[in-house]
Scaffold this motif. Structure first.
Motif, PDB file in Angstrom:
ATOM      1  N   PRO A 104       0.838  -1.217   0.000  1.00 22.46           N
ATOM      2  CA  PRO A 104       0.000   0.000   0.000  1.00 22.46           C
ATOM      3  C   PRO A 104       0.861   1.250   0.000  1.00 22.46           C
ATOM      4  O   PRO A 104       1.139   1.850   1.039  1.00 22.46           O
ATOM      5  CB  PRO A 104      -0.802  -0.134   1.302  1.00 22.46           C
ATOM      6  CG  PRO A 104       0.069  -0.963   2.194  1.00 22.46           C
ATOM      7  CD  PRO A 104       0.831  -1.896   1.308  1.00 22.46           C
ATOM      8  N   SER A 137      -4.774  -3.670  -3.302  1.00 27.86           N
ATOM      9  CA  SER A 137      -5.552  -2.946  -2.298  1.00 27.86           C
ATOM     10  C   SER A 137      -4.781  -1.813  -1.641  1.00 27.86           C
ATOM     11  O   SER A 137      -3.546  -1.803  -1.600  1.00 27.86           O
ATOM     12  CB  SER A 137      -6.044  -3.920  -1.215  1.00 27.86           C
ATOM     13  OG  SER A 137      -4.965  -4.597  -0.612  1.00 27.86           O
ATOM     14  N   GLU A 138      -5.555  -0.829  -1.144  1.00 26.70           N
ATOM     15  CA  GLU A 138      -5.025   0.307  -0.383  1.00 26.70           C
ATOM     16  C   GLU A 138      -4.065   1.158  -1.206  1.00 26.70           C
ATOM     17  O   GLU A 138      -3.014   1.580  -0.743  1.00 26.70           O
ATOM     18  CB  GLU A 138      -4.317  -0.186   0.901  1.00 26.70           C
ATOM     19  CG  GLU A 138      -5.092  -1.179   1.729  1.00 26.70           C
ATOM     20  CD  GLU A 138      -6.280  -0.557   2.462  1.00 26.70           C
ATOM     21  OE1 GLU A 138      -6.278   0.672   2.649  1.00 26.70           O
ATOM     22  OE2 GLU A 138      -7.204  -1.308   2.826  1.00 26.70           O
ATOM     23  N   ASN A 139      -4.447   1.414  -2.469  1.00 27.53           N
ATOM     24  CA  ASN A 139      -3.661   2.307  -3.308  1.00 27.53           C
ATOM     25  C   ASN A 139      -4.582   3.343  -3.952  1.00 27.53           C
ATOM     26  O   ASN A 139      -5.646   3.624  -3.410  1.00 27.53           O
ATOM     27  CB  ASN A 139      -2.875   1.499  -4.349  1.00 27.53           C
ATOM     28  CG  ASN A 139      -1.614   0.887  -3.742  1.00 27.53           C
ATOM     29  OD1 ASN A 139      -0.668   1.594  -3.415  1.00 27.53           O
ATOM     30  ND2 ASN A 139      -1.611  -0.438  -3.590  1.00 27.53           N
ATOM     31  N   SER A 141     -10.247  -0.456  -1.677  1.00 29.38           N
ATOM     32  CA  SER A 141      -9.719   0.862  -1.298  1.00 29.38           C
ATOM     33  C   SER A 141      -8.818   1.454  -2.373  1.00 29.38           C
ATOM     34  O   SER A 141      -7.635   1.734  -2.165  1.00 29.38           O
ATOM     35  CB  SER A 141      -8.975   0.775   0.048  1.00 29.38           C
ATOM     36  OG  SER A 141      -9.857   0.403   1.077  1.00 29.38           O
TER      37      SER A 141
END
Length: 395
Positions: A95, A118-120, A143
């Motif tokens: 991330p 995810s989370e980027n 996300s």
């Protein structure tokens, strides 16, 4: 001296050289060219300014073969290769706030089993070519800022077991062929902008999460038919309406239900049957428009420990059976028009939650369960046609 100049060496050294040449380790197998070109396109589709020097992607230096071992300085993280070092099998990014798009050439990684971005800050549509990843088992795009519709071609991923594209900006409808994903166990599309009704769902789901979208209509039986393994249903913060019918609570493996913050007007709670309903642990139907009496049959579910019916339009008395239910640990009935006295077992039995903002009499002020305070007398009389606590409530 080069080995091809053997004629210049003494005769007695030839057996030794032959022995050594037979033990030279074979050349390291190379990553498939199609995988290398896909990885190059993948990195090129990400803004260079969003790649921190300490990140996984910063170590993707294509002067080195991606699957070559050992990885001391290049391709140190972010991807996994097959045992023979010829194919990329996993991409799992850190991330690091990478921004860019997901290249359609990702489809060339035909042995990919895991794709986790995810989370980027990826944006743009999910390419329909992703359907070519026939070995893909886990797709996690949680996300990010992906937009557009969920491509119908995603239903071609027959090996897919987990799909998580929550916390993005997806819009449009769910594909009609969602039930054609035979191995899907976990589906999470929460916190998007999906609309329309629920299609028939994958047959082997364990967990369904579609929280905070714009889904509407009834909760249809046809969507859940045959889902005998379904344990978790999270559909809160949508626009589901109508009556939640009795078949829903008889799904044989159902444990957790969250349908809070919808527009449901009724709920049918059956007695648990021998083939369904016995696993139910937690139910949240708060912040709907449910009318009628508090469903007494909830008390018959043997392991139910958490029940929320808060801020609906319930009237009448709290069932005495709620006070006798030993498994019940959390009960939220606040924000309704309930009358009478609360069952003694609730206020003395260590149950947490709230019975406040109702029309109850003699709810002990010493009990936290009775907070906040009850509704003003005038509001309660109006709700009951001027006869608070007498006879049946007016519908």
């Amino acid at each position: 001296m080069a080995l091809h100049n053997l004629n210049l060496l003494p005769y007695f050294l030839l057996p030794l050289i032959s022995l050594l040449s037979n033990h030279i380790p074979p050349a390291q197998a190379l990553t498939a060219p199609s995988d290398i070109s896909a990885l190059k396109a993948f990195k090129a589709s990400i803004k260079a300014s969003s790649i921190p020097p300490w990140s996984c992607l910063a170590s993707w230096d294509f002067t080195t073969d991606p699957c070559a071992l050992p990885r001391r300085t290049h391709f140190t993280c972010g991807l996994t290769c097959s045992p023979d070092s010829t194919r990329v099998t996993q991409i799992t990014l850190d991330p690091a706030a990478y921004s860019g798009t997901l290249t359609p050439l990702i489809s060339q990684l035909t042995q990919l089993s895991t794709l986790d971005l995810s989370e980027n800050s990826f944006s743009g549509p999910i390419p329909s070519s992703i359907s070519s990843l026939s070995k893909l088992q886990s797709l996690t795009l949680r996300s990010n800022s992906f937009s557009g519709s969920l491509p119908p071609s995603i239903t071609n991923l027959k090996s897919l077991e987990s799909l998580d594209i929550s916390h993005n900006f997806l819009s449009g409808f769910l594909p009609n062929a969602m039930n054609s994903l035979p191995n899907l166990r976990r589906l999470d599309l929460s916190f998007n902008k999906l609309a329309g009704s629920l299609p028939k769902l994958p047959p082997n789901l364990l967990e369904l999460a579609l929280k905070r979208n714009s889904l509407s209509g009834s909760v249809p039986k046809s969507a859940f038919t045959g889902l005998i393994q379904l344990e978790v249903v999270e559909l809160s913060e949508n626009s589901f309406s109508g009556t939640l019918q009795s078949w829903f609570f008889l799904l044989p493996s159902l444990q957790q239900v969250d349908l809070a913050n919808n527009s449901l007007t009724g709920v049918e709670i059956p007695k648990p049957a021998g083939n369904g309903g016995g696993e139910l642990v937690a139910v949240d139907l708060g912040f709907n428009r449910i009318e009628g009496y508090p469903p007494v049959n909830f008390a018959g579910y043997p392991v139910l420990s958490s029940l929320s019916l808060r801020y609906n339009r319930l009237r009448g008395r709290i069932p005495l059976e709620y006070g006798r239910k030993k498994s019940l640990k959390r009960l939220y009935l606040d924000g309704n028009f309930l009358i009478g006295q609360p069952p003694a077992g609730l206020v003395t039995g260590g149950v947490s939650g709230s019975l406040g903002d109702n029309c109850l009499q003699a709810c002990p002020a010493s009990s936290n369960l009775c907070l906040p305070s009850q509704k003003p007398n005038a509001i309660c009389k109006q709700a009951y046609g001027g006869r608070k606590g007498k006879g049946k409530p007016r519908s």
